[in-house]
Design an enzyme around this catalytic site. Structure first.
Site, mmCIF file in Angstrom:
data_model
loop_
_atom_site.group_PDB
_atom_site.id
_atom_site.type_symbol
_atom_site.label_atom_id
_atom_site.label_comp_id
_atom_site.label_asym_id
_atom_site.label_seq_id
_atom_site.Cartn_x
_atom_site.Cartn_y
_atom_site.Cartn_z
ATOM 1 N N GLN A 1 107.689 110.030 81.346
ATOM 2 C CA GLN A 1 108.499 109.358 80.325
ATOM 3 C C GLN A 1 109.961 109.797 80.358
ATOM 4 O O GLN A 1 110.751 109.377 79.495
ATOM 5 C CB GLN A 1 107.949 109.679 78.935
ATOM 6 C CG GLN A 1 106.518 109.283 78.746
ATOM 7 C CD GLN A 1 106.447 107.940 78.039
ATOM 8 O OE1 GLN A 1 107.085 106.969 78.463
ATOM 9 N NE2 GLN A 1 105.709 107.903 76.966
ATOM 10 N N ASP B 1 110.783 122.821 86.858
ATOM 11 C CA ASP B 1 111.736 123.737 87.503
ATOM 12 C C ASP B 1 112.742 122.967 88.360
ATOM 13 O O ASP B 1 113.916 123.349 88.440
ATOM 14 C CB ASP B 1 110.994 124.769 88.359
ATOM 15 C CG ASP B 1 110.208 125.753 87.513
ATOM 16 O OD1 ASP B 1 110.574 125.966 86.344
ATOM 17 O OD2 ASP B 1 109.219 126.319 88.026
HETATM 18 N N1 LIG Z 1 105.039 111.146 86.903
HETATM 19 C C1 LIG Z 1 106.382 111.258 86.929
HETATM 20 N N2 LIG Z 1 107.158 110.228 87.285
HETATM 21 C C2 LIG Z 1 108.494 110.331 87.311
HETATM 22 N N3 LIG Z 1 109.163 111.453 86.973
HETATM 23 C C3 LIG Z 1 108.449 112.519 86.607
HETATM 24 C C4 LIG Z 1 107.022 112.489 86.559
HETATM 25 N N4 LIG Z 1 106.603 113.711 86.159
HETATM 26 C C5 LIG Z 1 107.715 114.459 85.970
HETATM 27 N N5 LIG Z 1 108.820 113.747 86.232
HETATM 28 C C6 LIG Z 1 110.217 114.211 86.115
HETATM 29 O O1 LIG Z 1 110.217 115.614 86.022
HETATM 30 C C7 LIG Z 1 110.763 116.049 84.776
HETATM 31 C C8 LIG Z 1 110.022 117.264 84.292
HETATM 32 O O2 LIG Z 1 108.653 116.971 84.216
HETATM 33 P P1 LIG Z 1 107.696 117.601 83.138
HETATM 34 O O3 LIG Z 1 106.327 117.236 83.542
HETATM 35 O O4 LIG Z 1 108.139 117.219 81.786
HETATM 36 O O5 LIG Z 1 107.970 119.178 83.326
HETATM 37 P P2 LIG Z 1 106.962 120.409 83.454
HETATM 38 O O6 LIG Z 1 106.754 120.624 84.900
HETATM 39 O O7 LIG Z 1 107.687 121.540 82.790
HETATM 40 O O8 LIG Z 1 105.728 120.025 82.710
HETATM 41 C C9 LIG Z 1 110.625 114.840 83.863
HETATM 42 O O9 LIG Z 1 111.602 114.860 82.845
HETATM 43 C C10 LIG Z 1 110.832 113.691 84.832
HETATM 44 O O10 LIG Z 1 112.213 113.475 85.070
#
Ligand SMILES: Nc1ncnc2c1ncn2[C@@H]1O[C@H](COP(=O)(O)OP(=O)(O)O)[C@@H](O)[C@H]1O
Ligand SMILES: *[C@@H]1O[C@H](CO)[C@@H](O)[C@H](O)[C@H]1NC(C)=O
Ligand SMILES: *[C@@H]1O[C@H](CO)[C@@H](O)[C@H](O)[C@H]1NC(C)=O
Length: 294
Positions: free
Chosen positions: A211, A241
């Site tokens: 999202q 990261d």
């Molecule tokens: N399935 C995905 N599709 C597109 N972008 C993604 C997806 N998962 C993560 N991202 C990108 O990576 C960033 C960090 O992911 P997130 O899952 O929120 O972090 P974490 O690894 O700390 O859980 C998101 O804000 C987005 O920009």
């Protein structure tokens, strides 16, 4: 190998203190960004920033064994300046053998010059909270932009962390733990960002996986939802990261850029990282990315 001297003389680099322990007889480190962390997060973030073109230096504490050697080799392979103990001079890195993960205040004091001459300080919670706070204070007193990533999350975060964060960047589960309210969608993230901003940060970014993220900057009261490109995710390990490393890169290199745009670009970088396996192995280089991101 005991403890060491670091001296990095170029103006444009990112230093990561991977270890908690800093050299007792350290020389000054000058640079753009200064990361403090221990473990995988600081390293991942540094590698991503380096791959975007930031000249980086790594200050690390590793074991005196083959694991330590390959750990250092990995930084060199990423163009992160890595030099062994007592190799003072340009491109130096501190490698401190030993296993003390507690950065003490005298050791942190030795890093003062490095922190104060940086453009950006990135801290996580991989060293003791007291030392992270101290580093953030040093940065704030010297007008160094602070990015704080409250990971791994702890429930009773010292309130000073908020006041010391120019940008407070966390994911959904961290936001949930810190606010005590569920954070599972954009609306709930907007709500959590208001609560975190109210605690005193300059800006809040909550990443939301596919999202994108929510960005709220003081003194605004309306958060911006910054979507990311839909991609087919293969492995999201280390996406956060990648996002933080890219965030640090953009803040250091494009100081006038709006935070919303910084977050949009960092999200594009992180979106690339989820399209292949692994954490660092999936992080894109500048050459892999479109010119519109630079
Ligand atoms: N399935 C995905 N599709 C597109 N972008 C993604 C997806 N998962 C993560 N991202 C990108 O990576 C960033 C960090 O992911 P997130 O899952 O929120 O972090 P974490 O690894 O700390 O859980 C998101 O804000 C987005 O920009
Ligand atoms: C590191 O390892 C080498 C070889 O195993 C050894 O000679 C050296 O004394 C070690 N250094 C320290 C500080 O333990
Ligand atoms: C948030 O990051 C932590 C690591 O710091 C991770 O364990 C957790 O799964 C992440 N949460 C989400 C929702 O991705």
């Amino acid at each position: 190998m005991s403890c060491c001297v670091a001296s990095v003389l170029t103006e444009d680099f990112i230093a990561v203190i991977q270890s908690a322990r800093l050299p007792k007889e350290g020389e000054t480190i000058h640079g753009h960004n200064f990361f403090i962390g221990f473990g995988g997060k600081g390293a991942n973030q540094c590698v991503q920033a380096a791959r975007l073109g930031a000249k980086t230096a790594m200050v690390a504490k590793v074991g005196n064994d083959s694991f330590g050697d390959s750990y250092i080799q990995n930084f060199k392979d990423n163009g992160i300046r890595a030099c062994g103990c007592l190799h003072a001079g340009e491109n130096a890195i501190v490698i401190v053998a030993g296993a003390n993960m507690m950065l003490n205040k005298e050791e942190l004091q030795d890093a003062l010059a490095a922190i104060t001459s940086a453009k950006v300080l990135v801290c996580q919670l991989e060293i003791s909270p007291q030392m992270s706070l101290r580093a953030l204070r040093m940065a704030q007193e010297n007008k160094v932009t602070t990015i704080f990533n409250p990971a791994p999350a702890i429930p009773d975060l010292d309130p000073d962390f908020y006041r010391l964060s120019d940008v407070f960047c966390c994911n959904e589960s961290e936001a949930e733990l810190l606010t005590g309210s569920s954070v599972n969608n954009v609306e709930e993230a907007r709500c959590a960002s208001r609560e975190l901003l109210r605690r005193g940060c300059g800006a809040v970014i909550i990443t939301l996986g596919a999202q994108g993220c929510v960005v709220l900057e003081a003194p605004e009261s309306t958060s911006k939802h910054v979507p990311t490109t839909p991609v087919s995710a293969v492995d999201t390990t280390g996406a956060g990261d990648s996002f933080i490393g890219a965030l640090a890169y953009y803040v250091a290199h494009y100081p006038a850029m709006r935070l919303e745009e910084v977050a949009r670009r960092a999200g594009q970088v992180a979106a690339v990282s989820v399209q292949s396996m692994g954490a660092q192995s999936s992080y894109p280089h500048k050459r892999d990315l479109g010119a519109e991101l630079f």
